[in-house]
Write a protein that holds these residues in place. Structure first.
Motif: not given
Length: 314
Positions: A195-218
């Protein structure tokens, strides 16, 4: 801790907008604080090698403070030790305990595999839930632990061996093919999907959300549907499946379940609200049945999660 305004500026705008599309402002604030919180270390005892009383006695001896978990008698929340501290201990090195977030422990608890059953873990690496289920089954029965990635599969094999799991066979291959290879074979299926891992995002670790996109969710939503169909085919009639993700959007959660209700002969089962931090599924424009699913809002002990319990009709 960063302010809500600072947190809003850090994560992708589309992601922030998706939170506000789904949740009320109060819940969004809880999520934003949750992904900025430093997580407390949580773990479970490996009952194939150790027991909770001995573990608690040991922690008292070495002055590690802990709290019990009301819905999992074999789990502890540590108050004054982090993962690096625990990894130095022999009980960790020998596989007597397993470092695991509380949210990750929920799907096996809901699935409730029993001794002697045949269980499928569709996306098993690194083995957190596979080893948990093997312990719940007291190493009696059969688990097919599938992993598509060869390197991750090696890590899975290592963890199974370290934890003393004897009933799991590792399959390296696409989960989409399992239903054809094992038609109506399994009593229970754990479908903890990529999954896109929104629940394991950590603001202190940009790599946990850098790859997120609506296209990836699709893209992930399409994969999740294929994995669901395969898991459904592999499940016996009357069998139980648990679908779970560590993400928060509707596209990978309620909408997958709504799609499944319209395409397969299933019913959604009630789940006890194990903790007051859990919400019911959100049914905006979807089947009322999705309200039986649960969402876990991230905080200092929980990662964000979604869990649904499904029965394949006889």
């Amino acid at each position: 801790m960063a302010s809500i305004t600072e947190i809003r500026k850090k994560i992708p705008q589309d992601l922030l907008n998706s939170f506000y599309d789904i949740f009320d402002i109060h819940t969004v604030d809880k999520i934003l604080y949750g992904i900025s919180d430093k997580k407390l270390t949580t773990l479970r005892v490996n009952t194939l090698k150790y027991d909770i009383k001995s573990l608690m006695d040991f922690f008292k001896e070495v002055n590690i403070k802990f709290e019990r978990v009301k819905w999992n008698e074999n789990a502890l929340i540590l108050k004054n030790a982090d993962e690096r501290d625990i990894e130095k201990l022999n009980i960790f090195k020998e596989g007597q305990i397993y470092l695991q977030n509380l949210s990750s422990m929920i799907p096996p608890i809901i699935l409730d595999p029993k001794e002697g059953e045949k269980v499928l873990d569709v996306a098993a690496a690194p083995g957190s839930k596979t080893t948990q289920m093997a312990a719940m089954m007291k190493n009696m029965g059969f688990i097919l632990a599938n992993e598509a990635d060869k390197i991750r599969a090696e890590r899975l094999k290592y963890n199974l061996k370290l934890q003393g799991v004897e009933i799991a066979e590792v399959r390296v291959g696409k989960g989409e093919k399992i239903g054809e290879e094992y038609p109506e074979f399994f009593d229970k299926v754990l479908l903890d999907v990529p999954c896109s891992g929104e629940g394991i995002i950590s603001i202190k670790d940009p790599k946990t959300y850098r790859g997120w996109s609506l296209k990836e969710v699709e893209r992930l939503s399409r994969l999740q549907k294929k994995l669901f169909e395969s898991a459904y085919k592999a499940l016996k009639k009357g069998g139980i499946m648990v679908y779970s993700t560590c993400t928060l959007n509707r596209k990978e959660n309620e909408e997958i379940i709504d799609w499944a209700l319209n395409n397969f002969d299933i019913k959604i089962m009630n789940i006890d609200r194990l903790d007051n931090n859990f919400l019911n599924g959100i049914d905006i424009g979807l089947s009322d049945e999705v309200k039986k699913c649960i969402r876990v809002i991230p905080n200092e002990v929980y990662e964000g999660f979604f869990v649904c319990k499904i029965k394949k009709k006889d």
